[in-house]
Design an enzyme around this catalytic site. Structure first.
Site, PDB file in Angstrom:
ATOM      1  N   CYS A 114       0.940  -1.290   0.216  1.00  0.00           N
ATOM      2  CA  CYS A 114      -0.038   0.104   0.043  1.00  0.00           C
ATOM      3  C   CYS A 114       0.992   1.420   0.026  1.00  0.00           C
ATOM      4  CB  CYS A 114      -0.834  -0.084   1.251  1.00  0.00           C
ATOM      5  SG  CYS A 114      -2.445   1.187   1.055  1.00  0.00           S
ATOM      6  N   HIS A 221      -3.577  -5.314   0.312  1.00  0.00           N
ATOM      7  CA  HIS A 221      -3.104  -5.455   1.760  1.00  0.00           C
ATOM      8  C   HIS A 221      -3.436  -7.286   1.902  1.00  0.00           C
ATOM      9  CE1 HIS A 221      -2.927  -1.506   3.934  1.00  0.00           C
ATOM     10  NE2 HIS A 221      -3.813  -1.316   2.785  1.00  0.00           N
ATOM     11  N   GLU A 223      -1.541  -8.682   3.873  1.00  0.00           N
ATOM     12  CA  GLU A 223      -1.205  -9.011   5.580  1.00  0.00           C
ATOM     13  C   GLU A 223      -2.548  -9.080   6.332  1.00  0.00           C
ATOM     14  OE1 GLU A 223      -2.559  -4.663   5.791  1.00  0.00           O
ATOM     15  OE2 GLU A 223      -1.454  -5.903   4.179  1.00  0.00           O
TER      16      GLU A 223
END
Length: 261
Positions: A114, A221, A223
């Site tokens: 990001c 994202h 994660e």
């Protein structure tokens, strides 16, 4: 394999409260590294100069550039700052743009997410555009909803470039990702190559041309709840493997030099 856990550094965001500057790091990035990459992690404070960065990188086997609420200050890529580009984190900019250059120069494994993805493009000489949702033909890439699961839900497909870094990791030509950003790549840096794009043409993943070590940048994202997403598991496992390989190389150099001393 070394019994020592490799160490990954993550840059801090900063914020002010009661007249003091605080450095912070999102839990979801640390959790993905711990649970999936199986590495140790540590926060890199902002406002470091080149000397401080070099000293820290002597101990790191990987760097993960995190996402953030803030955006890169437009003058860093030759544009005028406006309200549409806000908010900013000047302290983070001071550190991360130099950090990325140093990491690439050393061939340390690098994963950019990001804001980190956008920092990579700016560091390499590219530019950014803001408020993508207001541009004709663009998707609304912003995450919606207050609940994290709603905000980070799968949003749209991406097309993955054949024979690229991301293609080799995921083993497929398309997948579906979440989307939580207002800004994107305007002009791609000359030293980067496209790894994936969204249906509206927005660049979603890149890698550094001819890089010595593992490197990958993503606008989405991976994660978020990484351990329960098959694509995220592959990405963070590949990063962890590269980080462990870097540690082994460092140890071979260290012990080789020690024996020859």
């Amino acid at each position: 394999m070394s019994a020592k856990l490799p160490l990954v550094g993550l840059p801090a965001d900063t914020y002010e409260k009661s007249g003091f500057l605080f450095h912070s790091l999102g839990d979801k990035y640390v959790r993905a590294l711990t649970d999936v990459s199986k590495v140790a992690s540590v926060m890199i404070p902002s406002l470091l100069d080149e000397a401080g960065i070099d000293a820290l990188l002597d101990h790191f086997d990987g760097v993960l550039m995190t996402g953030a609420v803030s955006n890169v200050h437009p003058p860093h890529y030759g544009e005028e700052a406006t309200e549409a580009h806000e908010p900013y984190d000047h302290a983070r900019d001071t550190t991360t743009l130099k950090l990325i250059k140093a990491v690439i120069a050393r061939g340390i494994p690098l994963l950019c997410i990001c804001r980190g993805f956008q920092e990579l493009n700016v560091t390499m000489g590219g530019t950014l555009e803001t408020e993508l949702q207001d541009k004709p033909g663009r998707l609304d890439h912003r995450g919606h909803g207050e609940d994290p699961d709603e905000r980070y839900k799968m949003a749209h497909k991406i097309s993955i470039e054949k024979n690229g870094v991301l293609s080799r990791i995921l083993g497929k030509s398309e997948t579906t990702i979440n989307s939580v950003h207002r800004q994107g790549v305007k002009s791609l840096a000359p030293g980067l190559q496209v790894e994936a794009t969204a249906p509206d043409g927005i660049i979603e993943a890149v890698s550094v041309k001819g890089a010595r070590g593992f490197n990958l940048g993503m606008q989405w994202h991976p994660e978020y709840k990484a351990a329960s997403n098959p694509d995220s598991v592959k990405i963070f496992t590949a990063f962890g493997d590269a980080v462990r390989a870097h540690l082994r190389e460092r140890e071979q150099v260290f012990y080789g030099n020690k024996r020859s001393a």
